[in-house]
Write a protein that holds these residues in place. Structure first.
Motif, mmCIF file in Angstrom:
data_model
loop_
_atom_site.group_PDB
_atom_site.id
_atom_site.type_symbol
_atom_site.label_atom_id
_atom_site.label_comp_id
_atom_site.label_asym_id
_atom_site.label_seq_id
_atom_site.Cartn_x
_atom_site.Cartn_y
_atom_site.Cartn_z
ATOM 1 N N ARG A 111 -64.602 23.562 -18.461
ATOM 2 C CA ARG A 111 -65.747 22.841 -17.915
ATOM 3 C C ARG A 111 -66.046 21.597 -18.741
ATOM 4 N N HIS A 116 -72.430 19.288 -3.877
ATOM 5 C CA HIS A 116 -71.357 20.278 -3.759
ATOM 6 C C HIS A 116 -69.970 19.647 -3.694
ATOM 7 N N GLN A 117 -69.876 18.370 -4.054
ATOM 8 C CA GLN A 117 -68.588 17.706 -4.208
ATOM 9 C C GLN A 117 -68.703 16.804 -5.431
ATOM 10 N N GLN A 118 -68.051 17.183 -6.501
ATOM 11 C CA GLN A 118 -68.119 16.428 -7.751
ATOM 12 C C GLN A 118 -66.721 15.950 -8.111
ATOM 13 N N HIS A 154 -66.918 30.573 -11.044
ATOM 14 C CA HIS A 154 -67.120 31.612 -10.034
ATOM 15 C C HIS A 154 -65.836 32.406 -9.803
ATOM 16 N N SER A 187 -65.940 29.392 -4.065
ATOM 17 C CA SER A 187 -65.973 27.938 -4.122
ATOM 18 C C SER A 187 -66.996 27.515 -5.173
ATOM 19 N N GLY A 188 -67.171 26.203 -5.321
ATOM 20 C CA GLY A 188 -68.184 25.704 -6.244
ATOM 21 C C GLY A 188 -67.700 25.654 -7.676
ATOM 22 N N ASP A 189 -68.560 26.072 -8.581
ATOM 23 C CA ASP A 189 -68.275 26.014 -10.014
ATOM 24 C C ASP A 189 -66.979 26.756 -10.333
ATOM 25 N N TYR A 232 -66.214 20.233 -8.558
ATOM 26 C CA TYR A 232 -66.721 21.062 -7.467
ATOM 27 C C TYR A 232 -66.129 20.448 -6.213
ATOM 28 N N ASP A 233 -65.437 21.240 -5.414
ATOM 29 C CA ASP A 233 -64.610 20.671 -4.345
ATOM 30 C C ASP A 233 -64.938 21.260 -2.981
ATOM 31 N N THR A 234 -66.123 21.820 -2.826
ATOM 32 C CA THR A 234 -66.444 22.580 -1.620
ATOM 33 C C THR A 234 -66.401 21.737 -0.357
#
Length: 338
Positions: free
Chosen positions: A289, A153-155, A260, A255-257, A165-167
């Motif tokens: 993306r 969940h952190q890319q 969303h 959050s996430g992708d 992805y920065d959650t």
């Protein structure tokens, strides 16, 4: 059978998820007493937990049609699999070469039980209340920490502060993080149940609820409506203020992708619920993306942030009831993309 003291030796340097999803979880030895690393085998004793998991986006991470369509559209990048089917045994190719250990049955299980709980011939967990166990167990307190979730969940994006992805980073800057609340507190809340056959005790839910569930969306966002006066006559102008605040999520909403979205539709409707006037506000992060992942805008709500939306409407003449309606909806993929 192992005594509790012996079986709960602290886990030492066993790899969990590879940082930023840059590799699969290496092949792991199946623990003694466990017949297979499929969730089907886990369900023989842990049926209640496995049933929770079966209804999650974790379990459908590989088979999800949205993921499959996007993955194919991007020519099937291998890195995506490191989170959507994260075990080496779930991937037909490793480093571009055929993987002899590949098992399609496990691949179909997405983020399956063994992806988190099997390491080095042991079942890994935060602890157990059973003194004799049918398989070797190791204790790893990191499973209760938010950093455990960051592997997927952190890319990161090279050279950028904000990840694709920065959650996890969003949580690090939140009031919840400062208060010591972890991801697990919301997404794996404590419940009572049969953690294993014949063992009833508190354990963390494996339902992994998120923005895609109504309850979590209601918990995350507080919506209030303020009218300029309590009573209107036909033909009167209506001035309303809608406030949306992220009061419950310890990260941005959504959050996430980057695909969303949360959409808010507000306006004046007739007695049937059909809008006569409406305004739509989208909370989203707009970025492609594909590399170099340049962000165009970010209108999401950070933890504690509030957005105000002003409505100027006209109350129509004639009889019948009319309503100010405010609707929130969560979209895994924007409707126009889906």
């Amino acid at each position: 059978m192992c005594a509790l003291g012996a079986s709960l030796a602290a886990l030492a340097d066993a790899p969990m998820f590879v940082k930023d999803g840059k590799g699969p979880v290496p092949l792991q030895k199946t623990p003694a007493g466990v017949t297979h690393q499929s969730a089907q085998a886990c369900g023989a004793c842990h049926s209640e937990i496995v049933e929770e998991w079966r209804n999650t986006m974790h379990s459908s991470a590989w088979n999800d049609p949205h993921f499959q369509e996007l993955w194919r559209a991007q020519r099937k990048p291998a890195q995506c699999l490191n989170c959507h089917s994260p075990m080496a045994a779930q991937q037909p190719l490793i480093g571009g070469k055929p993987n002899a250990a590949f098992e399609p049955t496990i691949q179909a299980e997405g983020v399956t039980c063994s992806a988190c709980h099997v390491r080095d011939g042991h079942i890994v967990g935060r602890g157990t209340s059973v003194t004799k166990l049918p398989h070797p167990v190791k204790k790893d307190p990191s499973m209760g920490q938010s950093s455990y979730c960051a592997g997927c969940h952190q890319q990161a994006i090279a050279g950028r502060k904000k990840g694709l992805y920065d959650t996890f980073a969003e949580w690090q800057g939140s009031p919840q993080a400062k208060a010591g609340l972890t991801c697990q507190e919301c997404h794996m809340p404590m419940r009572h149940g049969n953690v294993a056959t014949g063992v009833f005790r508190p354990y963390r839910s494996h339902s992994f609820a998120g923005g895609h569930t109504d309850d979590m969306l209601k918990r995350a966002l507080t919506v209030t409506v303020q009218l300029d006066k309590p009573v209107y006559e036909p033909g009167d102008p209506i001035s309303a203020v809608v406030r949306v605040k992220n009061t419950g999520a310890g990260h941005h909403v959504p959050s996430g992708d980057p695909l969303h979205q949360v959409r808010l539709v507000a306006g004046l409707a007739d007695g049937t619920g059909a809008f006569l006037e409406r305004r739509e506000t989208v909370f989203a992060r707009k970025m492609p993306r594909t590399p170099p992942y340049r962000e165009h805008s970010d209108t999401r709500l950070a933890a504690g942030q509030e957005r105000t939306i002003k409505l100027d409407l006209a109350y129509p003449g004639g009889l019948g009831e009319h309503y100010i309606i405010v609707q929130l909806s969560y979209h895994v993929i924007p409707p126009e993309v889906a």
